[in-house]
Design a protein around this motif. Structure first.
Motif, PDB file in Angstrom:
ATOM      1  N   LEU A 178     -14.611  25.455   3.651  1.00  0.00           N
ATOM      2  CA  LEU A 178     -14.723  26.491   4.584  1.00  0.00           C
ATOM      3  C   LEU A 178     -14.069  26.545   5.814  1.00  0.00           C
ATOM      4  O   LEU A 178     -13.696  25.529   6.132  1.00  0.00           O
ATOM      5  CB  LEU A 178     -16.183  26.482   4.807  1.00  0.00           C
ATOM      6  CG  LEU A 178     -17.359  26.348   3.629  1.00  0.00           C
ATOM      7  CD1 LEU A 178     -18.573  26.177   3.907  1.00  0.00           C
ATOM      8  CD2 LEU A 178     -17.238  27.721   2.738  1.00  0.00           C
ATOM      9  N   GLU A 179     -14.029  27.575   6.450  1.00  0.00           N
ATOM     10  CA  GLU A 179     -13.455  27.786   7.842  1.00  0.00           C
ATOM     11  C   GLU A 179     -14.324  28.433   8.476  1.00  0.00           C
ATOM     12  O   GLU A 179     -14.944  29.612   8.409  1.00  0.00           O
ATOM     13  CB  GLU A 179     -12.208  28.532   7.552  1.00  0.00           C
ATOM     14  CG  GLU A 179     -11.066  27.525   6.790  1.00  0.00           C
ATOM     15  CD  GLU A 179      -9.742  28.084   6.820  1.00  0.00           C
ATOM     16  OE1 GLU A 179      -9.239  28.885   7.609  1.00  0.00           O
ATOM     17  OE2 GLU A 179      -9.158  27.984   5.922  1.00  0.00           O
ATOM     18  N   PHE A 180     -14.393  28.291   9.868  1.00  0.00           N
ATOM     19  CA  PHE A 180     -15.569  28.815  10.741  1.00  0.00           C
ATOM     20  C   PHE A 180     -14.555  29.266  11.828  1.00  0.00           C
ATOM     21  O   PHE A 180     -13.489  28.838  12.539  1.00  0.00           O
ATOM     22  CB  PHE A 180     -16.390  27.992  11.338  1.00  0.00           C
ATOM     23  CG  PHE A 180     -17.477  27.389  10.213  1.00  0.00           C
ATOM     24  CD1 PHE A 180     -18.587  28.188   9.795  1.00  0.00           C
ATOM     25  CD2 PHE A 180     -17.111  26.119   9.332  1.00  0.00           C
ATOM     26  CE1 PHE A 180     -19.325  27.773   8.654  1.00  0.00           C
ATOM     27  CE2 PHE A 180     -17.904  25.770   8.347  1.00  0.00           C
ATOM     28  CZ  PHE A 180     -19.152  26.586   8.036  1.00  0.00           C
ATOM     29  N   GLY A 181     -15.401  30.083  12.714  1.00  0.00           N
ATOM     30  CA  GLY A 181     -14.727  30.672  14.044  1.00  0.00           C
ATOM     31  C   GLY A 181     -15.990  31.152  15.073  1.00  0.00           C
ATOM     32  O   GLY A 181     -17.090  31.195  14.522  1.00  0.00           O
ATOM     33  N   ARG A 182     -15.518  31.513  16.321  1.00  0.00           N
ATOM     34  CA  ARG A 182     -16.496  31.781  17.297  1.00  0.00           C
ATOM     35  C   ARG A 182     -16.319  33.197  17.444  1.00  0.00           C
ATOM     36  O   ARG A 182     -15.492  33.949  17.354  1.00  0.00           O
ATOM     37  CB  ARG A 182     -15.877  31.210  18.603  1.00  0.00           C
ATOM     38  CG  ARG A 182     -15.548  29.590  18.560  1.00  0.00           C
ATOM     39  CD  ARG A 182     -15.075  29.146  19.774  1.00  0.00           C
ATOM     40  NE  ARG A 182     -14.965  27.786  19.675  1.00  0.00           N
ATOM     41  CZ  ARG A 182     -13.764  27.224  19.696  1.00  0.00           C
ATOM     42  NH1 ARG A 182     -12.597  28.155  19.457  1.00  0.00           N
ATOM     43  NH2 ARG A 182     -13.357  25.788  19.860  1.00  0.00           N
ATOM     44  N   PHE A 183     -17.624  33.867  17.609  1.00  0.00           N
ATOM     45  CA  PHE A 183     -17.739  35.178  17.990  1.00  0.00           C
ATOM     46  C   PHE A 183     -18.935  35.341  18.810  1.00  0.00           C
ATOM     47  O   PHE A 183     -19.975  34.990  18.441  1.00  0.00           O
ATOM     48  CB  PHE A 183     -17.989  36.038  16.541  1.00  0.00           C
ATOM     49  CG  PHE A 183     -18.197  37.470  16.530  1.00  0.00           C
ATOM     50  CD1 PHE A 183     -17.021  38.181  16.827  1.00  0.00           C
ATOM     51  CD2 PHE A 183     -19.539  38.173  16.620  1.00  0.00           C
ATOM     52  CE1 PHE A 183     -17.046  39.409  16.935  1.00  0.00           C
ATOM     53  CE2 PHE A 183     -19.611  39.533  16.778  1.00  0.00           C
ATOM     54  CZ  PHE A 183     -18.399  40.336  16.805  1.00  0.00           C
ATOM     55  N   ASN A 184     -18.722  35.823  19.963  1.00  0.00           N
ATOM     56  CA  ASN A 184     -19.967  36.114  21.009  1.00  0.00           C
ATOM     57  C   ASN A 184     -20.809  35.000  21.035  1.00  0.00           C
ATOM     58  O   ASN A 184     -21.828  35.057  21.090  1.00  0.00           O
ATOM     59  CB  ASN A 184     -20.744  37.305  20.555  1.00  0.00           C
ATOM     60  CG  ASN A 184     -20.013  38.641  20.789  1.00  0.00           C
ATOM     61  OD1 ASN A 184     -19.052  38.565  21.465  1.00  0.00           O
ATOM     62  ND2 ASN A 184     -20.528  39.475  20.020  1.00  0.00           N
ATOM     63  N   GLY A 185     -20.062  33.695  21.194  1.00  0.00           N
ATOM     64  CA  GLY A 185     -20.749  32.495  21.524  1.00  0.00           C
ATOM     65  C   GLY A 185     -21.584  32.047  20.248  1.00  0.00           C
ATOM     66  O   GLY A 185     -22.397  30.675  20.361  1.00  0.00           O
ATOM     67  N   GLU A 186     -21.304  32.589  19.186  1.00  0.00           N
ATOM     68  CA  GLU A 186     -21.945  32.085  18.051  1.00  0.00           C
ATOM     69  C   GLU A 186     -20.869  31.356  16.905  1.00  0.00           C
ATOM     70  O   GLU A 186     -19.794  31.911  16.867  1.00  0.00           O
ATOM     71  CB  GLU A 186     -22.905  33.251  17.332  1.00  0.00           C
ATOM     72  CG  GLU A 186     -23.942  32.574  16.540  1.00  0.00           C
ATOM     73  CD  GLU A 186     -24.323  34.063  15.519  1.00  0.00           C
ATOM     74  OE1 GLU A 186     -25.205  33.526  14.568  1.00  0.00           O
ATOM     75  OE2 GLU A 186     -24.191  35.090  15.733  1.00  0.00           O
ATOM     76  N   ILE A 187     -21.129  30.488  16.201  1.00  0.00           N
ATOM     77  CA  ILE A 187     -20.422  30.155  15.276  1.00  0.00           C
ATOM     78  C   ILE A 187     -20.481  30.905  13.764  1.00  0.00           C
ATOM     79  O   ILE A 187     -21.555  30.670  13.331  1.00  0.00           O
ATOM     80  CB  ILE A 187     -20.569  28.537  14.710  1.00  0.00           C
ATOM     81  CG1 ILE A 187     -20.350  27.720  16.009  1.00  0.00           C
ATOM     82  CG2 ILE A 187     -19.527  27.974  13.553  1.00  0.00           C
ATOM     83  CD1 ILE A 187     -18.890  27.722  16.550  1.00  0.00           C
ATOM     84  N   LEU A 188     -19.699  31.287  13.243  1.00  0.00           N
ATOM     85  CA  LEU A 188     -19.610  32.128  11.899  1.00  0.00           C
ATOM     86  C   LEU A 188     -18.713  31.700  10.807  1.00  0.00           C
ATOM     87  O   LEU A 188     -17.797  31.259  11.092  1.00  0.00           O
ATOM     88  CB  LEU A 188     -19.233  33.825  12.245  1.00  0.00           C
ATOM     89  CG  LEU A 188     -20.081  34.580  13.180  1.00  0.00           C
ATOM     90  CD1 LEU A 188     -19.598  35.802  13.093  1.00  0.00           C
ATOM     91  CD2 LEU A 188     -21.506  34.412  13.360  1.00  0.00           C
ATOM     92  N   LEU A 189     -19.222  31.800   9.798  1.00  0.00           N
ATOM     93  CA  LEU A 189     -18.407  31.506   8.470  1.00  0.00           C
ATOM     94  C   LEU A 189     -17.231  32.712   8.487  1.00  0.00           C
ATOM     95  O   LEU A 189     -17.379  33.749   8.453  1.00  0.00           O
ATOM     96  CB  LEU A 189     -18.927  31.552   7.100  1.00  0.00           C
ATOM     97  CG  LEU A 189     -18.310  31.114   6.071  1.00  0.00           C
ATOM     98  CD1 LEU A 189     -17.656  29.835   6.192  1.00  0.00           C
ATOM     99  CD2 LEU A 189     -19.219  31.318   4.606  1.00  0.00           C
ATOM    100  N   GLY A 190     -15.889  32.042   8.515  1.00  0.00           N
ATOM    101  CA  GLY A 190     -14.903  32.910   8.260  1.00  0.00           C
ATOM    102  C   GLY A 190     -13.893  32.822   6.893  1.00  0.00           C
ATOM    103  O   GLY A 190     -14.737  32.506   5.934  1.00  0.00           O
ATOM    104  N   ASP A 191     -12.743  33.481   6.906  1.00  0.00           N
ATOM    105  CA  ASP A 191     -11.723  33.335   5.893  1.00  0.00           C
ATOM    106  C   ASP A 191     -12.556  34.036   4.577  1.00  0.00           C
ATOM    107  O   ASP A 191     -12.982  35.036   4.763  1.00  0.00           O
ATOM    108  CB  ASP A 191     -11.594  31.647   5.722  1.00  0.00           C
ATOM    109  CG  ASP A 191     -10.439  31.469   4.689  1.00  0.00           C
ATOM    110  OD1 ASP A 191      -9.297  32.161   4.914  1.00  0.00           O
ATOM    111  OD2 ASP A 191     -10.701  30.536   3.575  1.00  0.00           O
TER     112      ASP A 191
END
Ligand code: TMP
Ligand code: ASP
Length: 236
Positions: A178-191
């Protein structure tokens, strides 16, 4: 939503900016790569299959409380996602020994790993995605202590959701990335989550239904992905 410029082209997907600065369009291509880009082939229908597969899994995860970047399918090969600030690390969970774990540690394949093994890898093809630990991530500033904890927590939660989901379809979720990223101060699952980034074995026969079919030249790659989709009830 208006598709604008190409933002980047990865090995299997291309991301485009849109008129919304917080949204991207992800295009799932037919390109299939392995060994850090050394082996690349076009496999007809793979982009469409992975787009639908990913949409199904991301929707299941979101419903189970794993926040993801996925918003909606746009076309056969395209989905709308939130634009994340990606962390350059890959989170791997292994329920059964296979792949690089066996090569690195000399353990036999098909051993149940209890508790499951968690590993971080650096996302860097030129360096062949070396294994890293929390200390490297902190020192080199790839993520903070709390982001590391959250990525581990969410990666385990994904296992709690997907292991039983695949088991009901007669498949073992051997391992996944899995890869994760930041969005508005939250960690979301990406990719993406698709058979390109996990191992799935038939529970009874151990037949492989994932990208190892491509890596090992076993053939019927997309047909196997489609078979998994059918078992999960995904409309293609
Ligand atoms: P590995 O056995 O090669 O370390 O891979 C473990 C799992 O993670 C396997 O399902 C493939 C997936 N993976 C990727 O999809 N991309 C990667 O870059 C890495 C390191 C692993
Ligand atoms: N490292 C992964 C693999 O071996 C991803 C890739 O190289 O495309 O498949």
């Amino acid at each position: 939503m208006e598709k604008q410029a190409e933002l980047y082209a990865g090995k299997a997907k291309t991301a485009y900016t849109t008129d919304d600065p917080d949204r991207l369009i992800l295009e799932f291509r037919d390109d299939t790569s392995a060994f850090d880009g050394e082996k690349v082939e076009q496999l007809s229908r793979k982009g469409m299959v992975n787009n639908r597969f990913n949409a199904f899994i991301m929707t299941e995860l979101q419903a189970a409380g794993v926040p993801t970047h996925f918003e909606q399918i746009l076309s056969d090969r395209e989905s709308v996602v939130k634009r994340l600030d990606m962390m350059p690390v890959e989170c791997v969970i292994r329920n059964i020994s296979a792949g690089s774990l066996c090569r690195r540690l000399g353990v036999a394949e098909d051993e149940t790993l209890e508790p499951p093994v968690f590993e971080f890898f650096l996302k860097n093809d030129a360096l062949h995605d070396p294994m890293i630990n929390d200390s490297h991530i902190i020192t080199f500033g790839w993520a903070s202590e709390s982001e590391i904890s959250r990525m581990k927590e969410l990666t385990v939660k994904v296992n709690d959701v997907l292991k039983p989901l695949f088991e009901k379809a007669g498949l073992l979720l051997v391992d996944y990335k899995l890869e994760f990223g930041r969005f508005n101060g939250e960690i979301l699952l990406g990719d993406e989550f698709s058979p390109d980034g996990c191992r799935l074995w038939d529970a009874a026969t151990r037949e492989k239904f994932d990208k190892d079919r491509f890596r090992q030249g076993l053939g019927s790659v997309v047909e196997s992905y489609e078979a998994v989709a059918r078992r999960l009830g995904i409309a293609l």
